[in-house]
Design an enzyme around this catalytic site. Structure first.
Site, PDB file in Angstrom:
ATOM      1  N   ARG A 175       0.823  -1.210   0.000  1.00 46.14           N
ATOM      2  CA  ARG A 175       0.000   0.000   0.000  1.00 46.14           C
ATOM      3  C   ARG A 175       0.858   1.262   0.000  1.00 46.14           C
ATOM      4  NH1 ARG A 175      -5.025   0.162   2.381  1.00 46.14           N
ATOM      5  NH2 ARG A 175      -4.473  -1.746   3.507  1.00 46.14           N
ATOM      6  N   ARG A 200     -13.072  -0.982  -1.322  1.00 50.30           N
ATOM      7  CA  ARG A 200     -12.664  -0.638   0.041  1.00 50.30           C
ATOM      8  C   ARG A 200     -13.738   0.086   0.857  1.00 50.30           C
ATOM      9  NH1 ARG A 200      -9.137   2.484   1.386  1.00 50.30           N
ATOM     10  NH2 ARG A 200      -8.286   1.342   3.149  1.00 50.30           N
ATOM     11  N   TYR A 249     -14.573  -2.061   4.033  1.00 49.09           N
ATOM     12  CA  TYR A 249     -13.944  -1.585   5.263  1.00 49.09           C
ATOM     13  C   TYR A 249     -14.541  -0.290   5.806  1.00 49.09           C
ATOM     14  CZ  TYR A 249     -10.052  -4.504   3.477  1.00 49.09           C
ATOM     15  OH  TYR A 249      -9.280  -5.515   2.988  1.00 49.09           O
ATOM     16  N   CYS A 288     -26.536  -2.827  -7.753  1.00 46.57           N
ATOM     17  CA  CYS A 288     -27.757  -3.092  -6.982  1.00 46.57           C
ATOM     18  C   CYS A 288     -27.429  -3.663  -5.610  1.00 46.57           C
ATOM     19  CB  CYS A 288     -28.677  -4.022  -7.763  1.00 46.57           C
ATOM     20  SG  CYS A 288     -29.448  -3.215  -9.170  1.00 46.57           S
TER      21      CYS A 288
END
Length: 428
Positions: free
Chosen positions: A284, A320, A324, A350
């Site tokens: 990351r 994400r 999260y 949906c």
């Protein structure tokens, strides 16, 4: 071929629209949204900054491929001399295909299959980070069958709270990763029975998006104490893998990442006197802030309690926030001053969970307006799916005013490749 797509230098009003010297508004006129854009320059800067902080240590960076496995990104890593931390045979194939040498690849993960272990052994990777006794015995058997000597590190679970989101915490006793120091001690005591595995390394990784140096310091202290104990008992340790986890700034003004110098200082302090190689697994940290997702407004839906800003990007493009409750800064790339208003920012999938932000204050937006979502270079495209039969978005690499498409937007034909009606029936 790379293309130059820039204009006059940005003023303060439109600076957000320029990324690695490329005018994202002009780029979005050429490519259909949504698409991911990555700054090669930003990635190189992160690599250089971390390597400078580690100067003087025998340290090797092994990029965590799961963060972003796009071949163009891996090629950048190879050019910079960065290795790879992989968790599947697919990531092994991608890394080798991008030019990362096998001798700079480490294999992590709790669920390595026999086929994956055999493929990594045949490739000649640097090291296996072993996470269970069953895996260690499987590695011994397969290496013996292939007449290969494998090098392995035991992944320690130091029972340290990384002070991050529960779903990306990996170093507590209740997490599935690694083994206790007590179990690792037994492995080393019996290491003489391993005829085709050289158990000479330690590995620790306590989680991701860590914004304080203290969890790193505590985990490293526990690993260092174990290393010294092992050496005192005659077990030579050739490498210590300190994992990854360095956090990035997702929310401007609130996220304060650990400085590389402070992180390196914690490593130097804890591992003072260690004469082997130190491995690091940043993922990351190297790519998240180097990526943005470009998307357009489909419509504004007036709700009874709130207004919905409906984008053409969705949770299948960036998972994400749904997975999260992660924050990503959302920046409209629009001209002129507009009144401020509040929106729930959503996609067209949906699912109620297809939400990027709730009650986010933004300028008033109109259908067709271009919007940039920041910090998507990690766990954006790599976690994408074709849910709702939505094609995977294009990916574009930017490099000092130039751009090149490094993954074309998926066609419907590509999406169903390998599918067919049931025609050839077999009896089980």
């Amino acid at each position: 071929m790379p293309q130059i797509l820039s204009s006059s230098p940005p003023d303060a009003q439109d600076a957000d629209a320029f990324f690695d010297g490329v005018d994202l508004r002009r780029l979005a006129e050429r490519l259909p949204t949504p698409f991911h854009a990555y700054s090669a320059h930003a990635i190189r800067q992160r690599i250089d900054g971390l390597q400078q902080a580690l100067h003087g240590l025998d340290a090797t960076l092994c990029y965590a491929v799961k963060a972003n496995s796009t071949l163009a990104i891996l090629h950048l890593m190879a050019e910079a001399g960065v290795g790879a931390d992989i968790v599947s045979s697919g990531e092994l194939w991608r890394s080798l295909h991008a030019g990362i040498p096998a001798e700079r690849i480490v294999f992590s993960g709790v669920g390595k299959t026999e086929q994956e272990i055999a493929e990594a052994l045949a490739a000649g990777i640097l090291r296996f980070n072993v996470e269970s006794a069953d895996e260690l015995h499987t590695l011994q058997r397969l290496a013996s069958d292939l007449h290969i000597a494998a090098r392995a590190a035991v992944r320690i679970n130091p029972d340290v709270d990384a002070q991050t989101h529960a779903k990306i915490s990996t170093g507590k006793a209740e997490n599935k990763f690694g083994v206790s120091i007590a179990e690792a001690r037994r492995w080393f005591a019996e290491a003489g029975r391993l005829t085709h595995v050289r158990l000479d390394g330690l590995h620790v990784h306590i989680g991701s998006q860590i914004l304080s140096v203290e969890p790193f310091r505590l985990a490293l202290q526990r690993v260092a104490a174990f290393w010294r104990e092992l050496e005192a008992n005659g077990h030579a340790i050739a490498s210590i893998d300190v994992g990854g986890g360095l956090g990035v700034c997702y929310r401007a003004g609130q996220d304060h990442p650990v400085a590389p110098a402070d992180y390196a200082a914690a490593i130097r302090e804890a591992l003072a006197g260690f004469r082997g190689r130190i491995l690091l697994e940043p993922g990351r940290y190297l790519v998240a802030e180097a990526g943005v997702l470009l998307t357009r407004v489909i419509r504004i839906k007036q709700g009874e309690r709130q207004n919905f800003l409906v984008l053409d990007a969705a949770m299948n493009d960036l998972l994400r926030p749904s997975l999260y409750d992660a924050w990503h800064d959302i920046v409209p790339l629009v001209d002129g001053q507009r009144e401020r208003t509040r929106y729930d920012v959503v996609g067209p999938v949906c699912e109620t969970g297809d939400t990027f932000a709730r009650d986010r204050e933004l300028p008033e937006l109109r259908p067709g307006d271009l919007v940039m979502i920041r910090g998507t270079g990690a766990y954006g495209a790599s976690m994408a799916s074709t849910y709702n039969s939505r094609p995977l978005a294009a990916e574009v690499l930017l490099d000092q005013r130039r751009h090149a498409i490094v993954r074309h937007r998926q066609r419907f034909e590509d999406m169903v490749a390998g599918e067919q009606p049931a025609r050839d029936w077999d009896m089980a």
